[in-house]
Every structure is written in C-alpha cells, then in structure tokens.
Design a protein around this motif. Structure first.
Motif, PDB file in Angstrom:
ATOM      1  N   TYR A  21      43.497  35.605  40.170  1.00  0.00           N
ATOM      2  CA  TYR A  21      43.306  35.433  41.608  1.00  0.00           C
ATOM      3  C   TYR A  21      44.174  34.312  42.168  1.00  0.00           C
ATOM      4  O   TYR A  21      44.569  33.388  41.455  1.00  0.00           O
ATOM      5  CB  TYR A  21      41.837  35.128  41.918  1.00  0.00           C
ATOM      6  CG  TYR A  21      40.898  36.234  41.512  1.00  0.00           C
ATOM      7  CD1 TYR A  21      40.838  37.421  42.234  1.00  0.00           C
ATOM      8  CD2 TYR A  21      40.072  36.099  40.402  1.00  0.00           C
ATOM      9  CE1 TYR A  21      39.980  38.441  41.856  1.00  0.00           C
ATOM     10  CE2 TYR A  21      39.209  37.119  40.018  1.00  0.00           C
ATOM     11  CZ  TYR A  21      39.170  38.292  40.750  1.00  0.00           C
ATOM     12  OH  TYR A  21      38.330  39.287  40.367  1.00  0.00           O
ATOM     13  N   ASP A  22      44.418  34.398  43.471  1.00  0.00           N
ATOM     14  CA  ASP A  22      45.086  33.311  44.180  1.00  0.00           C
ATOM     15  C   ASP A  22      44.077  32.234  44.538  1.00  0.00           C
ATOM     16  O   ASP A  22      42.885  32.507  44.734  1.00  0.00           O
ATOM     17  CB  ASP A  22      45.742  33.855  45.460  1.00  0.00           C
ATOM     18  CG  ASP A  22      46.923  34.756  45.139  1.00  0.00           C
ATOM     19  OD1 ASP A  22      47.890  34.263  44.542  1.00  0.00           O
ATOM     20  OD2 ASP A  22      46.866  35.955  45.481  1.00  0.00           O
ATOM     21  N   ARG A  23      44.569  31.022  44.652  1.00  0.00           N
ATOM     22  CA  ARG A  23      43.737  29.906  45.102  1.00  0.00           C
ATOM     23  C   ARG A  23      43.675  29.899  46.618  1.00  0.00           C
ATOM     24  O   ARG A  23      44.674  30.121  47.302  1.00  0.00           O
ATOM     25  CB  ARG A  23      44.299  28.574  44.603  1.00  0.00           C
ATOM     26  CG  ARG A  23      44.278  28.415  43.104  1.00  0.00           C
ATOM     27  CD  ARG A  23      44.786  27.049  42.693  1.00  0.00           C
ATOM     28  NE  ARG A  23      43.922  25.990  43.189  1.00  0.00           N
ATOM     29  CZ  ARG A  23      44.149  24.689  42.996  1.00  0.00           C
ATOM     30  NH1 ARG A  23      45.229  24.292  42.324  1.00  0.00           N
ATOM     31  NH2 ARG A  23      43.321  23.795  43.458  1.00  0.00           N
ATOM     32  N   GLN A  24      42.487  29.635  47.122  1.00  0.00           N
ATOM     33  CA  GLN A  24      42.342  29.585  48.581  1.00  0.00           C
ATOM     34  C   GLN A  24      42.619  28.196  49.113  1.00  0.00           C
ATOM     35  O   GLN A  24      42.453  27.188  48.406  1.00  0.00           O
ATOM     36  CB  GLN A  24      40.934  30.041  48.978  1.00  0.00           C
ATOM     37  CG  GLN A  24      39.802  29.136  48.482  1.00  0.00           C
ATOM     38  CD  GLN A  24      39.167  28.300  49.590  1.00  0.00           C
ATOM     39  OE1 GLN A  24      39.863  27.746  50.431  1.00  0.00           O
ATOM     40  NE2 GLN A  24      37.847  28.194  49.575  1.00  0.00           N
ATOM     41  N   ASP A  25      43.017  28.130  50.371  1.00  0.00           N
ATOM     42  CA  ASP A  25      43.231  26.868  51.069  1.00  0.00           C
ATOM     43  C   ASP A  25      42.453  26.843  52.378  1.00  0.00           C
ATOM     44  O   ASP A  25      42.798  26.100  53.300  1.00  0.00           O
ATOM     45  CB  ASP A  25      44.728  26.660  51.347  1.00  0.00           C
ATOM     46  CG  ASP A  25      45.548  26.567  50.066  1.00  0.00           C
ATOM     47  OD1 ASP A  25      45.178  25.760  49.194  1.00  0.00           O
ATOM     48  OD2 ASP A  25      46.540  27.304  49.942  1.00  0.00           O
ATOM     49  N   ARG A  35      41.679  42.061  48.782  1.00  0.00           N
ATOM     50  CA  ARG A  35      43.120  42.079  48.951  1.00  0.00           C
ATOM     51  C   ARG A  35      43.451  41.647  50.380  1.00  0.00           C
ATOM     52  O   ARG A  35      42.929  42.207  51.343  1.00  0.00           O
ATOM     53  CB  ARG A  35      43.685  43.488  48.696  1.00  0.00           C
ATOM     54  CG  ARG A  35      45.206  43.559  48.818  1.00  0.00           C
ATOM     55  CD  ARG A  35      45.756  44.925  48.429  1.00  0.00           C
ATOM     56  NE  ARG A  35      45.296  45.981  49.328  1.00  0.00           N
ATOM     57  CZ  ARG A  35      44.456  46.942  49.004  1.00  0.00           C
ATOM     58  NH1 ARG A  35      43.932  46.982  47.783  1.00  0.00           N
ATOM     59  NH2 ARG A  35      44.105  47.865  49.883  1.00  0.00           N
ATOM     60  N   ALA A  36      44.278  40.623  50.500  1.00  0.00           N
ATOM     61  CA  ALA A  36      44.704  40.130  51.814  1.00  0.00           C
ATOM     62  C   ALA A  36      46.223  40.059  51.811  1.00  0.00           C
ATOM     63  O   ALA A  36      46.809  39.064  51.385  1.00  0.00           O
ATOM     64  CB  ALA A  36      44.098  38.767  52.096  1.00  0.00           C
ATOM     65  N   GLY A  37      46.868  41.141  52.243  1.00  0.00           N
ATOM     66  CA  GLY A  37      48.318  41.208  52.138  1.00  0.00           C
ATOM     67  C   GLY A  37      48.728  41.253  50.676  1.00  0.00           C
ATOM     68  O   GLY A  37      48.266  42.099  49.909  1.00  0.00           O
ATOM     69  N   GLU A  38      49.561  40.302  50.271  1.00  0.00           N
ATOM     70  CA  GLU A  38      50.002  40.218  48.878  1.00  0.00           C
ATOM     71  C   GLU A  38      49.086  39.342  48.029  1.00  0.00           C
ATOM     72  O   GLU A  38      49.306  39.204  46.832  1.00  0.00           O
ATOM     73  CB  GLU A  38      51.431  39.662  48.818  1.00  0.00           C
ATOM     74  CG  GLU A  38      52.467  40.537  49.493  1.00  0.00           C
ATOM     75  CD  GLU A  38      52.565  41.904  48.852  1.00  0.00           C
ATOM     76  OE1 GLU A  38      52.587  41.974  47.610  1.00  0.00           O
ATOM     77  OE2 GLU A  38      52.600  42.913  49.597  1.00  0.00           O
ATOM     78  N   ARG A  39      48.078  38.787  48.645  1.00  0.00           N
ATOM     79  CA  ARG A  39      47.207  37.862  47.937  1.00  0.00           C
ATOM     80  C   ARG A  39      45.919  38.557  47.487  1.00  0.00           C
ATOM     81  O   ARG A  39      45.479  39.546  48.086  1.00  0.00           O
ATOM     82  CB  ARG A  39      46.905  36.643  48.808  1.00  0.00           C
ATOM     83  CG  ARG A  39      48.177  35.879  49.181  1.00  0.00           C
ATOM     84  CD  ARG A  39      47.897  34.664  50.039  1.00  0.00           C
ATOM     85  NE  ARG A  39      47.297  33.574  49.286  1.00  0.00           N
ATOM     86  CZ  ARG A  39      47.969  32.726  48.512  1.00  0.00           C
ATOM     87  NH1 ARG A  39      49.282  32.852  48.374  1.00  0.00           N
ATOM     88  NH2 ARG A  39      47.356  31.748  47.889  1.00  0.00           N
ATOM     89  N   LEU A  40      45.331  38.010  46.430  1.00  0.00           N
ATOM     90  CA  LEU A  40      44.152  38.598  45.804  1.00  0.00           C
ATOM     91  C   LEU A  40      43.123  37.501  45.609  1.00  0.00           C
ATOM     92  O   LEU A  40      43.427  36.446  45.041  1.00  0.00           O
ATOM     93  CB  LEU A  40      44.533  39.209  44.455  1.00  0.00           C
ATOM     94  CG  LEU A  40      43.445  39.952  43.680  1.00  0.00           C
ATOM     95  CD1 LEU A  40      43.055  41.242  44.393  1.00  0.00           C
ATOM     96  CD2 LEU A  40      43.938  40.264  42.262  1.00  0.00           C
ATOM     97  N   TYR A  41      41.896  37.751  46.062  1.00  0.00           N
ATOM     98  CA  TYR A  41      40.864  36.725  46.018  1.00  0.00           C
ATOM     99  C   TYR A  41      39.572  37.249  45.411  1.00  0.00           C
ATOM    100  O   TYR A  41      39.211  38.422  45.579  1.00  0.00           O
ATOM    101  CB  TYR A  41      40.553  36.210  47.424  1.00  0.00           C
ATOM    102  CG  TYR A  41      41.699  35.518  48.114  1.00  0.00           C
ATOM    103  CD1 TYR A  41      42.073  34.225  47.751  1.00  0.00           C
ATOM    104  CD2 TYR A  41      42.409  36.156  49.136  1.00  0.00           C
ATOM    105  CE1 TYR A  41      43.122  33.575  48.398  1.00  0.00           C
ATOM    106  CE2 TYR A  41      43.455  35.514  49.789  1.00  0.00           C
ATOM    107  CZ  TYR A  41      43.804  34.223  49.402  1.00  0.00           C
ATOM    108  OH  TYR A  41      44.847  33.593  50.040  1.00  0.00           O
ATOM    109  N   ASN A  42      38.867  36.349  44.731  1.00  0.00           N
ATOM    110  CA  ASN A  42      37.468  36.541  44.384  1.00  0.00           C
ATOM    111  C   ASN A  42      36.684  35.992  45.572  1.00  0.00           C
ATOM    112  O   ASN A  42      36.605  34.771  45.760  1.00  0.00           O
ATOM    113  CB  ASN A  42      37.135  35.793  43.098  1.00  0.00           C
ATOM    114  CG  ASN A  42      35.694  35.964  42.656  1.00  0.00           C
ATOM    115  OD1 ASN A  42      34.856  36.457  43.405  1.00  0.00           O
ATOM    116  ND2 ASN A  42      35.390  35.544  41.438  1.00  0.00           N
TER     117      ASN A  42
END
Length: 281
Positions: free
Chosen positions: A126-130, A92-99
């Motif tokens: 999950y959100d896409r990373q940039d 969890r990074a703020g409002e974003r969610l990542y694998n």
C-alpha cells in the motif's frame, strides 16, 4: 435523547471475493439494524480480504470509493436502513492504493480514512497516506476512524480526542501477539481500553475471525466506554459475533470533559513533552 445502539460485526471476509464480501457485510448490517443499531462497524479489509501476495494482486480487487460496487451497496443499505456504516476497503485512488476505512451514512459517502501506520507486508503493498487523522461530524456525534495497527500508537487516540472525537471506530484484523499470556486480555483489547480511558472517548475495535492463507486472526472485538471498561465484548476468538452497546456520544460530553477527579486531556503538560522522529531500525 441522544443515546443509540452501536454494533460491531466480527466475521471472516473472503480474500478476492468482493461480491461475496458485499453479501456477507449486508447480512451483518441487516442483523445490526434488526437489533436497533444506528452505527455498524465492520472489520478491516472487509471488501476484498487482507493477505495479498503482492501489490498487483491487491490492485485487482481494489475499487474507488466512492464509485465502486462496495460503495453502491453500503450506500443503498445505509439509506434503506437509516444507519451509518464504518468498514474496511481496499481502495484505488488513481495510481495509488490504500488500506482504507470508509464512513457511509443515509445520504451516502461521508468520509474516508487511509491507514496511517502500515504493518508488516502492508509497507510493500500500500501507499502511505498524508491526509492526517480526520474526524467526521455526524448527527450521532464526532467520529474518528483508525485501522488495526493504528491502535499501537497512542497518538492515534490522542489526535482524535484533541480534534473533538467522541468515538474512535477501529476496523481491525488482529493477529496473535508473540508471548501473549493467557492470564491477561489480548494486547489489542488492552490498547483499546487504555486509549478510551486516557482520552475519555468511546472506542470500537472490531476485528475478524478465521485464517487466511495461513494467517490466523484472533477476533476479540471490543466496544469500550470512555472510562475504558468494556460495554460489549471482548468477543471470542473463533465465532462470528455481533456486539451491541448502547452509547451516548453527544450526551456524555459534559461528564467526559468535566470529570472532577482527573481530565487527561486538560491536565496534559505539553511544556514537558518531547516529540520528533525516531529512526526505524
């Protein structure tokens, strides 16, 4: 002497059981340390499991990294045992969610990689990373990190190699590929071996075992050398297992980069290659 023991721990994390998964990972990290390992690679989603029903369920078990219980546990183990850990986390990074997969060393958190290529239901969870495909500098060598489905894209291996990676650590949750013949290695192992060979670097593809909410996982973890041949594994499809291989990320650079027969990185014909997006059906 720059050689060291690289370990891969193949086992089955438990969905939604973060504390139990910390205990499981500690068991395997200590087993690896007792075998002399300086770097331990754990499976994808080692912190909280994988087959979530939806984003809301994944968010319940997600943690910040650094800052959460998994970060504290792995940092303490790395400091106590004097080793490095790569493991999959639900971040969890703020409002974003990542694998994500993280790199932790004796002095704490050293880097985070967020999965670039989202597979199946991951695209709705999950959100896409940039952030791109980073390479992390360590005393053991230059370490890139990927996750599972990233191995299906040759750009993952090539981008890491061009950025100077000696090793691609690839936590994974490999599943059966339809139509897989029994007469050849599983697809994931072939991709890791090919990626290692064509990019002249080590690859550690470390998967999990077991079945989670009806989804079977196939194990078959593998550590490949820069010639593409297995140094450890492939592991079996069912049993939990610790893979061990002696590697030399730094000391092997001259031989890898100056092969008199072929140099797949230096011999590229970038003037002929095409690149660009292809629409997803």
């Amino acid at each position: 002497m720059t050689a060291f023991v690289l370990a891969g721990a193949q086992y089955a994390p438990r969905i939604g059981e973060v504390a139990a998964n910390i205990d499981l990972s500690e068991h395997w990290i200590r087993e690896a340390a007792a075998a002399g390992a300086r770097l331990v690679v754990l499976p994808e989603a080692a912190s909280a499991g994988y087959v979530f029903d939806d984003r809301a369920e994944a968010e319940r078990y997600a943690e910040p990294f650094p800052g959460g219980s998994v970060h504290r546990a792995w940092s303490a183990l790395a400091a106590e045992l004097g080793l490095w850990i790569v493991g999959g986390v639900t971040e969890r990074a703020g409002e974003r969610l990542y694998n994500s997969a993280v790199l932790v060393g004796p002095h704490g958190h050293a880097g985070t990689y967020r999965k670039a290529h989202l597979w199946n239901d991951e695209q709705r969870i999950y959100d896409r990373q940039d952030d791109g495909l980073p390479v992390f500098s360590t005393p053991l060598g230059e370490i890139a990190v990927g996750i599972c489905y990233d191995a299906w894209f040759p750009e993952t291996f090539r981008s890491a190699a061009l950025a100077g990676a000696d090793l691609l650590a690839l936590p994974a949750n490999w599943v059966p590929v339809p139509g897989q013949p029994d007469t050849v290695p599983v697809m994931a192992d072939m991709l890791c071996m090919t990626g290692a060979h064509s990019n002249q670097m080590y690859v550690a593809g470390i998967s999990r075992t077991g079945t989670e909410r009806g989804q079977e996982f196939i194990g078959r973890s593998l550590i490949a050398g820069p010639e593409g041949w297995p140094l450890a594994g492939p592991a079996g499809p069912v049993a939990d297992e610790l893979l061990l291989a002696e590697v030399d990320l730094i000391g092997s650079r001259p031989a890898r980069h100056h092969n008199p027969f072929n140099q797949p990185l230096a011999d590229r014909r970038t003037d002929l290659y095409r690149s660009g997006p292809l629409a997803r059906p």
